[in-house]
Write a protein that holds these residues in place. Structure first.
Motif, mmCIF file in Angstrom:
data_model
loop_
_atom_site.group_PDB
_atom_site.id
_atom_site.type_symbol
_atom_site.label_atom_id
_atom_site.label_comp_id
_atom_site.label_asym_id
_atom_site.label_seq_id
_atom_site.Cartn_x
_atom_site.Cartn_y
_atom_site.Cartn_z
ATOM 1 N N ALA A 132 12.756 -8.669 13.973
ATOM 2 C CA ALA A 132 12.762 -7.905 12.729
ATOM 3 C C ALA A 132 11.361 -7.682 12.185
ATOM 4 C CB ALA A 132 13.626 -8.611 11.684
ATOM 5 N N ALA A 133 10.434 -8.564 12.520
ATOM 6 C CA ALA A 133 9.082 -8.506 11.956
ATOM 7 C C ALA A 133 8.150 -7.568 12.701
ATOM 8 C CB ALA A 133 8.482 -9.915 11.944
ATOM 9 N N ARG A 134 8.566 -7.016 13.835
ATOM 10 C CA ARG A 134 7.622 -6.291 14.686
ATOM 11 C C ARG A 134 6.981 -5.093 13.982
ATOM 12 N NH1 ARG A 134 10.213 -6.168 20.760
ATOM 13 N NH2 ARG A 134 8.368 -4.839 21.136
ATOM 14 N N VAL A 135 7.778 -4.276 13.317
ATOM 15 C CA VAL A 135 7.202 -3.102 12.652
ATOM 16 C C VAL A 135 6.326 -3.539 11.484
ATOM 17 C CG1 VAL A 135 7.714 -1.017 11.325
ATOM 18 C CG2 VAL A 135 9.070 -1.562 13.358
ATOM 19 N N GLY A 136 6.789 -4.501 10.706
ATOM 20 C CA GLY A 136 5.997 -4.978 9.585
ATOM 21 C C GLY A 136 4.657 -5.533 10.018
ATOM 22 N N LEU A 137 4.650 -6.307 11.088
ATOM 23 C CA LEU A 137 3.387 -6.860 11.583
ATOM 24 C C LEU A 137 2.458 -5.759 12.085
ATOM 25 C CD1 LEU A 137 4.686 -10.028 13.470
ATOM 26 C CD2 LEU A 137 3.457 -9.936 11.287
ATOM 27 N N LEU A 138 3.033 -4.713 12.642
ATOM 28 C CA LEU A 138 2.217 -3.584 13.106
ATOM 29 C C LEU A 138 1.536 -2.899 11.921
ATOM 30 C CD1 LEU A 138 1.595 -2.209 15.829
ATOM 31 C CD2 LEU A 138 3.562 -0.705 15.414
ATOM 32 N N LEU A 139 2.277 -2.690 10.845
ATOM 33 C CA LEU A 139 1.703 -2.061 9.661
ATOM 34 C C LEU A 139 0.641 -2.957 9.023
ATOM 35 C CD1 LEU A 139 4.940 -0.554 8.074
ATOM 36 C CD2 LEU A 139 3.166 0.660 9.352
ATOM 37 N N ILE A 140 0.913 -4.259 8.976
ATOM 38 C CA ILE A 140 -0.086 -5.195 8.455
ATOM 39 C C ILE A 140 -1.356 -5.127 9.300
ATOM 40 C CG2 ILE A 140 -0.643 -7.652 8.187
ATOM 41 C CD1 ILE A 140 2.276 -8.086 7.354
ATOM 42 N N GLY A 141 -1.192 -5.045 10.613
ATOM 43 C CA GLY A 141 -2.346 -4.982 11.510
ATOM 44 C C GLY A 141 -3.191 -3.745 11.271
ATOM 45 N N ILE A 142 -2.550 -2.621 10.992
ATOM 46 C CA ILE A 142 -3.296 -1.385 10.711
ATOM 47 C C ILE A 142 -4.113 -1.542 9.431
ATOM 48 C CG2 ILE A 142 -3.043 1.050 10.061
ATOM 49 C CD1 ILE A 142 -0.510 1.074 11.879
ATOM 50 N N VAL A 143 -3.495 -2.094 8.402
ATOM 51 C CA VAL A 143 -4.207 -2.294 7.133
ATOM 52 C C VAL A 143 -5.318 -3.326 7.314
ATOM 53 C CG1 VAL A 143 -3.942 -3.096 4.750
ATOM 54 C CG2 VAL A 143 -2.220 -1.587 5.760
ATOM 55 N N ARG A 144 -5.072 -4.345 8.089
ATOM 56 C CA ARG A 144 -6.100 -5.366 8.341
ATOM 57 C C ARG A 144 -7.306 -4.736 9.042
ATOM 58 N NH1 ARG A 144 -3.157 -8.825 10.935
ATOM 59 N NH2 ARG A 144 -2.871 -10.264 9.175
ATOM 60 N N ASP A 145 -7.059 -3.872 10.011
ATOM 61 C CA ASP A 145 -8.163 -3.208 10.709
ATOM 62 C C ASP A 145 -9.011 -2.389 9.737
ATOM 63 O OD1 ASP A 145 -7.346 -4.298 13.093
ATOM 64 O OD2 ASP A 145 -6.432 -2.464 13.859
ATOM 65 N N LEU A 150 -13.657 0.113 7.768
ATOM 66 C CA LEU A 150 -14.123 1.036 6.745
ATOM 67 C C LEU A 150 -13.833 0.564 5.333
ATOM 68 C CD1 LEU A 150 -13.067 4.392 8.414
ATOM 69 C CD2 LEU A 150 -15.357 3.436 8.248
ATOM 70 N N GLY A 151 -12.871 -0.315 5.197
ATOM 71 C CA GLY A 151 -12.516 -0.819 3.887
ATOM 72 C C GLY A 151 -11.248 -0.186 3.344
ATOM 73 N N LEU A 152 -10.758 -0.753 2.241
ATOM 74 C CA LEU A 152 -9.547 -0.292 1.585
ATOM 75 C C LEU A 152 -9.851 0.031 0.130
ATOM 76 C CD1 LEU A 152 -7.061 -3.035 2.836
ATOM 77 C CD2 LEU A 152 -7.004 -0.631 3.506
ATOM 78 N N ALA A 153 -9.140 1.010 -0.411
ATOM 79 C CA ALA A 153 -9.169 1.242 -1.853
ATOM 80 C C ALA A 153 -8.168 0.269 -2.464
ATOM 81 C CB ALA A 153 -8.776 2.680 -2.168
ATOM 82 N N ARG A 154 -8.646 -0.717 -3.163
ATOM 83 C CA ARG A 154 -7.755 -1.763 -3.663
ATOM 84 C C ARG A 154 -7.004 -1.315 -4.920
ATOM 85 N NH1 ARG A 154 -10.827 -7.581 -2.905
ATOM 86 N NH2 ARG A 154 -11.830 -7.113 -0.904
ATOM 87 N N PRO A 155 -5.701 -1.498 -4.933
ATOM 88 C CA PRO A 155 -4.921 -1.133 -6.113
ATOM 89 C C PRO A 155 -5.105 -2.165 -7.218
ATOM 90 C CG PRO A 155 -3.508 -2.163 -4.483
ATOM 91 C CD PRO A 155 -4.866 -2.020 -3.839
ATOM 92 N N ALA A 156 -4.759 -1.758 -8.438
ATOM 93 C CA ALA A 156 -4.787 -2.693 -9.555
ATOM 94 C C ALA A 156 -3.639 -3.689 -9.401
ATOM 95 C CB ALA A 156 -4.659 -1.941 -10.868
ATOM 96 N N LEU A 157 -3.853 -4.904 -9.886
ATOM 97 C CA LEU A 157 -2.835 -5.946 -9.808
ATOM 98 C C LEU A 157 -2.590 -6.490 -11.213
ATOM 99 C CD1 LEU A 157 -1.007 -7.753 -8.061
ATOM 100 C CD2 LEU A 157 -2.928 -9.343 -7.864
ATOM 101 N N PRO A 158 -1.417 -6.244 -11.784
ATOM 102 C CA PRO A 158 -1.126 -6.771 -13.120
ATOM 103 C C PRO A 158 -1.217 -8.304 -13.134
ATOM 104 C CG PRO A 158 0.518 -5.159 -12.454
ATOM 105 C CD PRO A 158 -0.305 -5.452 -11.238
ATOM 106 N N ALA A 159 -1.698 -8.847 -14.239
ATOM 107 C CA ALA A 159 -1.891 -10.296 -14.330
ATOM 108 C C ALA A 159 -0.595 -11.053 -14.109
ATOM 109 C CB ALA A 159 -2.489 -10.650 -15.698
ATOM 110 N N GLU A 160 0.518 -10.524 -14.598
ATOM 111 C CA GLU A 160 1.785 -11.242 -14.466
ATOM 112 C C GLU A 160 2.300 -11.266 -13.027
ATOM 113 O OE1 GLU A 160 2.867 -7.012 -15.904
ATOM 114 O OE2 GLU A 160 1.281 -8.500 -16.219
ATOM 115 N N LEU A 161 1.779 -10.367 -12.201
ATOM 116 C CA LEU A 161 2.209 -10.328 -10.806
ATOM 117 C C LEU A 161 1.317 -11.164 -9.892
ATOM 118 C CD1 LEU A 161 4.192 -9.164 -8.733
ATOM 119 C CD2 LEU A 161 2.731 -7.123 -8.580
#
Length: 237
Positions: A132-145, A150-161
């Motif tokens: 079940a994790a195969r697709v999720g791990l693939l997407l995580i790997g793309i974001v990790r790369d 080149l880097g990521l545009a980091r989203p805002a993170l609410p304090a409560e989250l």
């Protein structure tokens, strides 16, 4: 292994495959909730006691079908990713998303088994998790790369989250910023929501050019997880 043992092993593989094929046919005709070992045995000309030697219960057969479906989906996504491995993260992300959609449209009943209505009385065991994790791990790997390159545009993170974001990051991708992991989890859910809406008819008379719509939506999901930078050259400062 002796020739006799080899023949028995091959026969078991063949019978197991025949049982699964008949079970998939019943899934398409009746739905997972009505899957019956007795009905499978009857259609194959087997006595129920013989089938129980392969799958001791309906739940064991369902688990085997679920793992097969997740693995088939994972293989399709991984093959699509490999075909565009020399492109940037955004293109790779979209290719994986499109492979998920393509597999679902080609295997609607198997998709319904793993992402549709839960089967009453059935609880998937831990043995289904790696597939079940195969697709999720693939997407995580793309974001990790992207994060490491080149880097990521980091989203805002609410304090409560933040506490929940840090917990998810520790469990899923400790090397990624917690804010990115939260949007990754949301994008993963939205991907299957988009596919499910199309597959189960919720887009009827709403979205006509569904391929173009999905590709645009997959690109928006990529943007949401931070894959917004050019694919060549340095990331913006």
């Amino acid at each position: 292994m002796s020739s006799t043992q080899g023949a028995r092993a091959r026969a078991r593989i063949e019978v197991t495959a025949a049982i699964k094929d008949e079970a998939r046919r019943q899934l398409a005709a009746e739905g997972a909730a009505r899957l019956s070992l007795r009905a499978v045995a009857r259609e194959l000309g087997m006595v129920s006691s013989a089938l129980y030697r392969y799958f001791p219960s309906r739940d064991d057969l369902l688990t085997a079908l679920i793992i097969d479906a997740y693995d088939s989906l994972g293989e399709a996504a991984e093959a699509a990713h490999a075909a565009v491995a020399d492109t940037g993260p955004r293109q790779r992300w979209i290719a994986v998303c499109e492979a998920v959609r393509g597999w679902a449209l080609a295997h609607p009943h198997e998709y319904a088994l793993i992402y549709g209505t839960p089967v009453p009385g059935y609880k998937a065991p831990e043995t289904t998790v790696p597939a079940a994790a195969r697709v999720g791990l693939l997407l995580i790997g793309i974001v990790r790369d992207a994060h490491q390159g080149l880097g990521l545009a980091r989203p805002a993170l609410p304090a409560e989250l933040r506490p929940e974001a840090e917990r998810m990051a520790a469990d899923l991708a400790p090397d990624l910023p917690p804010a990115v992991v939260t949007v990754l989890v949301a994008a993963w859910a939205q991907l299957y929501g988009l596919v499910g809406f199309e597959l189960f008819g919720q887009f009827h008379r709403v979205v006509e050019d569904r391929e173009a719509f999905f590709r645009h939506a997959a690109g928006q999901l990529a943007h949401g997880v931070g894959l917004v930078y050019p694919q060549r050259g340095p990331a913006p400062r």
